[in-house]
Motif scaffolding. Structure first.
Motif, PDB file in Angstrom:
ATOM      1  N   PRO A  19       1.012  -0.971  -0.177  1.00  0.00           N
ATOM      2  CA  PRO A  19      -0.266   0.563  -0.100  1.00  0.00           C
ATOM      3  C   PRO A  19       0.786   1.366  -0.003  1.00  0.00           C
ATOM      4  N   ILE A  20       1.734   1.026   0.546  1.00  0.00           N
ATOM      5  CA  ILE A  20       3.071   2.738   0.713  1.00  0.00           C
ATOM      6  C   ILE A  20       2.687   2.743  -1.137  1.00  0.00           C
ATOM      7  N   GLN A  21       3.184   3.751  -1.496  1.00  0.00           N
ATOM      8  CA  GLN A  21       3.859   3.816  -2.677  1.00  0.00           C
ATOM      9  C   GLN A  21       4.988   5.356  -2.462  1.00  0.00           C
ATOM     10  N   PRO A  22       5.662   5.769  -2.385  1.00  0.00           N
ATOM     11  CA  PRO A  22       6.721   6.472  -1.608  1.00  0.00           C
ATOM     12  C   PRO A  22       6.722   7.332  -2.750  1.00  0.00           C
ATOM     13  N   THR A  23       6.799   8.770  -3.177  1.00  0.00           N
ATOM     14  CA  THR A  23       6.400   9.542  -3.840  1.00  0.00           C
ATOM     15  C   THR A  23       8.044  10.449  -3.998  1.00  0.00           C
ATOM     16  N   ILE A  64       8.211  18.749   4.364  1.00  0.00           N
ATOM     17  CA  ILE A  64       7.380  19.853   4.397  1.00  0.00           C
ATOM     18  C   ILE A  64       6.614  19.835   3.113  1.00  0.00           C
ATOM     19  N   ASN A  65       6.985  18.761   2.531  1.00  0.00           N
ATOM     20  CA  ASN A  65       6.140  18.629   1.320  1.00  0.00           C
ATOM     21  C   ASN A  65       5.487  17.306   1.412  1.00  0.00           C
ATOM     22  N   THR A  66       5.171  16.911   2.258  1.00  0.00           N
ATOM     23  CA  THR A  66       4.180  16.371   3.888  1.00  0.00           C
ATOM     24  C   THR A  66       2.603  16.718   3.837  1.00  0.00           C
ATOM     25  N   ILE A  67       3.433  17.608   4.586  1.00  0.00           N
ATOM     26  CA  ILE A  67       2.837  17.948   5.686  1.00  0.00           C
ATOM     27  C   ILE A  67       1.986  19.366   5.064  1.00  0.00           C
ATOM     28  N   LEU A  68       2.181  20.076   4.327  1.00  0.00           N
ATOM     29  CA  LEU A  68       2.008  21.038   2.854  1.00  0.00           C
ATOM     30  C   LEU A  68       0.713  20.568   2.321  1.00  0.00           C
ATOM     31  N   VAL A  69       1.268  19.554   1.735  1.00  0.00           N
ATOM     32  CA  VAL A  69       0.530  18.838   0.702  1.00  0.00           C
ATOM     33  C   VAL A  69      -1.102  17.965   1.702  1.00  0.00           C
ATOM     34  N   LEU A  70      -1.083  17.203   2.406  1.00  0.00           N
ATOM     35  CA  LEU A  70      -1.769  16.899   3.868  1.00  0.00           C
ATOM     36  C   LEU A  70      -2.948  17.810   4.082  1.00  0.00           C
ATOM     37  N   THR A  91       1.698   7.601   6.486  1.00  0.00           N
ATOM     38  CA  THR A  91       2.494   6.845   5.271  1.00  0.00           C
ATOM     39  C   THR A  91       3.429   6.506   5.009  1.00  0.00           C
ATOM     40  N   ASN A  92       3.203   7.340   3.441  1.00  0.00           N
ATOM     41  CA  ASN A  92       5.002   7.224   3.190  1.00  0.00           C
ATOM     42  C   ASN A  92       5.836   8.800   3.551  1.00  0.00           C
ATOM     43  N   VAL A 148       9.356   6.567   5.299  1.00  0.00           N
ATOM     44  CA  VAL A 148       9.983   6.530   3.605  1.00  0.00           C
ATOM     45  C   VAL A 148      10.948   7.631   3.313  1.00  0.00           C
ATOM     46  N   GLU A 149      10.242   8.581   3.051  1.00  0.00           N
ATOM     47  CA  GLU A 149      10.205   9.152   1.784  1.00  0.00           C
ATOM     48  C   GLU A 149      10.806  10.474   2.150  1.00  0.00           C
ATOM     49  N   ALA A 150      10.876  10.386   4.059  1.00  0.00           N
ATOM     50  CA  ALA A 150      11.637  11.286   4.290  1.00  0.00           C
ATOM     51  C   ALA A 150      12.706  10.857   5.070  1.00  0.00           C
ATOM     52  N   ILE A 151      13.613   9.323   4.843  1.00  0.00           N
ATOM     53  CA  ILE A 151      14.271   8.526   5.328  1.00  0.00           C
ATOM     54  C   ILE A 151      15.622   8.565   4.338  1.00  0.00           C
ATOM     55  N   THR A 152      14.100   8.286   2.797  1.00  0.00           N
ATOM     56  CA  THR A 152      15.297   8.294   1.303  1.00  0.00           C
ATOM     57  C   THR A 152      15.906   9.862   1.783  1.00  0.00           C
TER      58      THR A 152
END
Length: 194
Positions: free
Chosen positions: A41-45, A138-144, A169-170, A173-177
């Protein structure tokens, strides 16, 4: 001032921006192919990572432009190949409106600006990693958060659900990547730029 040097520098910057945009498009296309077979279910951006790296290496103005391009990719993808959540990024699909453009573009432009300033507070490998982590978060927080504010009638989320979604959610994973890639690549790219 040497005009030949200035022209060469501008041409070099345009070429580098072109390379970053090509990388973003490549990541987007490969992600779409991989995620069509992806069993999880996780699809990292990952498209935001070149925006963050570009911001640090090329400066906040070019980072903002790369963020705009990321928003454009999101907008076009949501408009031309809609999925159930495409209304968040395109006003031209059912339930979309003018705020869809805000969500598609504004958070991504900010992601192209802030990492530059974060990195310049700590100008080393660890600063690059922190900027990568912060840019991704920032990307995740602002979009959601924008989705929660402007489209909660469709999403029907509580604030508690919003916070849980951001954390679980993703985003991790996205932040670590982003942290790993910025820590690894930014020092190398900065050496080539200097």
């Amino acid at each position: 001032m040497n005009t030949n040097y200035t022209k060469n520098s501008k041409a070099s910057d345009v070429a580098i921006l072109g390379i970053f945009i090509a990388i973003m498009l490549f990541i987007h296309l490969i992600s779409r192919i991989i995620y069509s077979f992806w069993p999880f279910p996780i699809q990292p951006t990952l498209v935001h990572i070149p925006v963050i790296i570009g911001s640090i290496v090329l400066g906040w103005r070019k980072g903002a432009f790369l963020g705009f391009v990321m928003g454009l990719i999101s907008f076009l993808n949501s408009t031309l190949a809609p999925i159930p959540t495409s209304f968040l990024f395109s006003p031209f699909v059912p339930h979309g409106n003018i705020w869809s453009l805000f969500i598609a573009f504004i958070p991504r432009i900010i992601v192209g600006i802030l990492p530059f300033f974060i990195f310049h507070l700590i100008k080393n490998r660890w600063g690059a990693g922190i900027a990568g982590f912060a840019g991704s978060a920032i990307n995740t927080i602002l979009v959601l958060s924008s989705a929660f504010i402007f489209f909660n009638d469709q999403l029907n989320m509580t604030f508690k659900t919003l916070v849980a979604t951001i954390i679980t959610t993703n985003s991790i994973v996205e932040a670590i990547t982003a942290t790993i890639l910025c820590t690894s690549l930014v020092p190398i790219l900065l050496k080539f730029r200097n």
